[in-house]
Motif scaffolding. Structure first.
Motif, PDB file in Angstrom:
ATOM      1  N   ASP A 273      45.959 166.155  36.527  1.00  0.00           N
ATOM      2  CA  ASP A 273      46.516 167.234  37.338  1.00  0.00           C
ATOM      3  C   ASP A 273      47.510 166.651  38.341  1.00  0.00           C
ATOM      4  OD1 ASP A 273      47.196 169.419  38.876  1.00  0.00           O
ATOM      5  OD2 ASP A 273      45.152 169.930  39.436  1.00  0.00           O
ATOM      6  N   PRO A 274      48.802 166.691  38.032  1.00  0.00           N
ATOM      7  CA  PRO A 274      49.798 166.136  38.955  1.00  0.00           C
ATOM      8  C   PRO A 274      49.888 166.929  40.269  1.00  0.00           C
ATOM      9  CG  PRO A 274      50.868 167.203  37.078  1.00  0.00           C
ATOM     10  CD  PRO A 274      49.397 167.212  36.804  1.00  0.00           C
ATOM     11  N   ASN A 275      49.298 168.111  40.302  1.00  0.00           N
ATOM     12  CA  ASN A 275      49.340 168.936  41.515  1.00  0.00           C
ATOM     13  C   ASN A 275      48.017 168.941  42.280  1.00  0.00           C
ATOM     14  OD1 ASN A 275      52.048 169.809  40.999  1.00  0.00           O
ATOM     15  ND2 ASN A 275      51.217 171.139  39.420  1.00  0.00           N
ATOM     16  N   VAL A 276      47.123 168.000  41.967  1.00  0.00           N
ATOM     17  CA  VAL A 276      45.833 167.948  42.634  1.00  0.00           C
ATOM     18  C   VAL A 276      46.031 167.822  44.151  1.00  0.00           C
ATOM     19  CG1 VAL A 276      45.614 165.431  42.368  1.00  0.00           C
ATOM     20  CG2 VAL A 276      43.574 166.822  42.679  1.00  0.00           C
ATOM     21  N   ILE A 277      45.196 168.516  44.892  1.00  0.00           N
ATOM     22  CA  ILE A 277      45.239 168.440  46.355  1.00  0.00           C
ATOM     23  C   ILE A 277      44.165 167.457  46.798  1.00  0.00           C
ATOM     24  CG2 ILE A 277      44.926 169.716  48.508  1.00  0.00           C
ATOM     25  CD1 ILE A 277      45.829 172.239  46.871  1.00  0.00           C
ATOM     26  N   VAL A 278      44.588 166.390  47.479  1.00  0.00           N
ATOM     27  CA  VAL A 278      43.674 165.347  47.941  1.00  0.00           C
ATOM     28  C   VAL A 278      43.725 165.293  49.455  1.00  0.00           C
ATOM     29  CG1 VAL A 278      43.160 162.879  47.891  1.00  0.00           C
ATOM     30  CG2 VAL A 278      43.985 164.010  45.824  1.00  0.00           C
ATOM     31  N   THR A 279      42.536 165.326  50.085  1.00  0.00           N
ATOM     32  CA  THR A 279      42.422 165.229  51.540  1.00  0.00           C
ATOM     33  C   THR A 279      41.522 164.045  51.859  1.00  0.00           C
ATOM     34  OG1 THR A 279      42.544 167.642  51.659  1.00  0.00           O
ATOM     35  CG2 THR A 279      41.828 166.480  53.645  1.00  0.00           C
TER      36      THR A 279
ATOM     37  N   GLU B  42      36.765 170.080  41.215  1.00  0.00           N
ATOM     38  CA  GLU B  42      36.753 169.873  42.661  1.00  0.00           C
ATOM     39  C   GLU B  42      35.561 168.987  43.003  1.00  0.00           C
ATOM     40  OE1 GLU B  42      36.536 172.437  46.839  1.00  0.00           O
ATOM     41  OE2 GLU B  42      36.456 173.482  44.914  1.00  0.00           O
ATOM     42  N   GLY B  43      35.764 168.114  43.978  1.00  0.00           N
ATOM     43  CA  GLY B  43      34.664 167.255  44.384  1.00  0.00           C
ATOM     44  C   GLY B  43      35.023 166.353  45.542  1.00  0.00           C
ATOM     45  N   GLU B  44      34.097 165.438  45.831  1.00  0.00           N
ATOM     46  CA  GLU B  44      34.252 164.514  46.950  1.00  0.00           C
ATOM     47  C   GLU B  44      33.721 163.143  46.529  1.00  0.00           C
ATOM     48  OE1 GLU B  44      33.279 167.658  50.517  1.00  0.00           O
ATOM     49  OE2 GLU B  44      31.597 166.731  49.438  1.00  0.00           O
ATOM     50  N   GLN B  45      34.340 162.103  47.057  1.00  0.00           N
ATOM     51  CA  GLN B  45      33.848 160.748  46.844  1.00  0.00           C
ATOM     52  C   GLN B  45      33.964 160.009  48.163  1.00  0.00           C
ATOM     53  OE1 GLN B  45      35.727 158.635  43.607  1.00  0.00           O
ATOM     54  NE2 GLN B  45      34.246 156.974  43.694  1.00  0.00           N
ATOM     55  N   GLU B  46      32.911 159.245  48.494  1.00  0.00           N
ATOM     56  CA  GLU B  46      32.868 158.563  49.781  1.00  0.00           C
ATOM     57  C   GLU B  46      32.253 157.175  49.623  1.00  0.00           C
ATOM     58  OE1 GLU B  46      30.198 159.218  53.681  1.00  0.00           O
ATOM     59  OE2 GLU B  46      31.596 160.859  53.280  1.00  0.00           O
TER      60      GLU B  46
ATOM     61  N   THR C 163      30.095 153.840  46.039  1.00  0.00           N
ATOM     62  CA  THR C 163      30.469 155.193  46.452  1.00  0.00           C
ATOM     63  C   THR C 163      29.449 156.215  45.984  1.00  0.00           C
ATOM     64  OG1 THR C 163      31.816 155.652  44.480  1.00  0.00           O
ATOM     65  CG2 THR C 163      32.947 154.654  46.362  1.00  0.00           C
ATOM     66  N   ASN C 164      29.417 157.316  46.708  1.00  0.00           N
ATOM     67  CA  ASN C 164      28.657 158.502  46.315  1.00  0.00           C
ATOM     68  C   ASN C 164      29.670 159.577  45.950  1.00  0.00           C
ATOM     69  OD1 ASN C 164      26.111 157.399  46.887  1.00  0.00           O
ATOM     70  ND2 ASN C 164      26.304 157.944  49.037  1.00  0.00           N
ATOM     71  N   MET C 165      29.379 160.305  44.891  1.00  0.00           N
ATOM     72  CA  MET C 165      30.259 161.384  44.461  1.00  0.00           C
ATOM     73  C   MET C 165      29.491 162.697  44.430  1.00  0.00           C
ATOM     74  SD  MET C 165      32.368 159.575  41.409  1.00  0.00           S
ATOM     75  CE  MET C 165      31.077 158.463  40.933  1.00  0.00           C
ATOM     76  N   HIS C 166      30.191 163.745  44.810  1.00  0.00           N
ATOM     77  CA  HIS C 166      29.640 165.098  44.721  1.00  0.00           C
ATOM     78  C   HIS C 166      30.667 165.939  43.984  1.00  0.00           C
ATOM     79  CE1 HIS C 166      28.713 169.144  46.837  1.00  0.00           C
ATOM     80  NE2 HIS C 166      28.093 169.062  45.684  1.00  0.00           N
TER      81      HIS C 166
END
Length: 176
Positions: free
Chosen positions: A65-71, A93-97, A109-112
């Motif tokens: 996805d070249p348009n992915v939104i990353v924060t 959609e998800g999170e990685q920390e 890392t943990n991923m959700h």
């Protein structure tokens, strides 16, 4: 015509039997692991692996996805460094920390995963000197629901393919 229907019936019966056996006997815990030797010292490889921003320069799923939104959040390269992504149906959609760091050796890392389904995983990136290079091992551990157990071999194959692709990108970056 009867012969074709019998063949279709046998194939369907075998598929149903496979699914039933898989749901009963396949383990719900999954572990994938890929390693690659990179012809660069671990300090150079570490620069491309020690933060979530660095990880996303070779993350194999970002291409979907070249348009992915990353924060991004937290301090880059430290425990708590993380990011949230929201993309198309291919990456969801998800999170990685980052949950643990051993400088020049390990990033854990943990991923959700939020969409398409709510799930969690843990992942490690391990660096180990080998000769004049660095052996990088990428792991992921997660669980799958009983209903998805018949797909476990396909999921493993796809994960290994993605890991190999990502490690090749890391290798190219680190060997520049």
């Amino acid at each position: 015509m009867k012969k074709i229907l019998k063949i279709i019936g046998v194939i369907l019966g075998l598929f149903i039997a496979y699914c039933a056996i898989a749901m009963l006997f396949f383990d719900s815990k999954c572990h994938n692991e890929q390693s690659l030797l990179i012809n660069a010292p671990k300090e150079k490889v570490w620069q491309n692996a020690n933060s979530m921003k660095a990880f996303n320069t070779w993350n194999p799923w970002m291409k979907y996805d070249p348009n992915v939104i990353v924060t991004y959040k937290g301090t880059s390269g430290e425990v708590g460094d993380g990011y949230h992504w929201k993309g198309n149906d291919k990456i969801g959609e998800g999170e990685q920390e980052i949950s643990a760091i051993v400088p020049f050796e390990k990033v854990a890392t943990n991923m959700h995963f939020i969409k398409p389904m709510d799930d969690t995983a843990t992942s490690d990136l391990l660096l180990k000197p080998e000769g004049s290079g660095t052996k990088v091992t990428w792991t992921i551990d997660y669980e799958i629901e009983t209903f998805y157990k018949p797909m476990k071999p396909l999921m493993t194959q796809q994960m290994n393919k993605s890991f190999s692709e990502g490690l090749e990108k890391l290798k190219a970056l680190s060997e520049k």
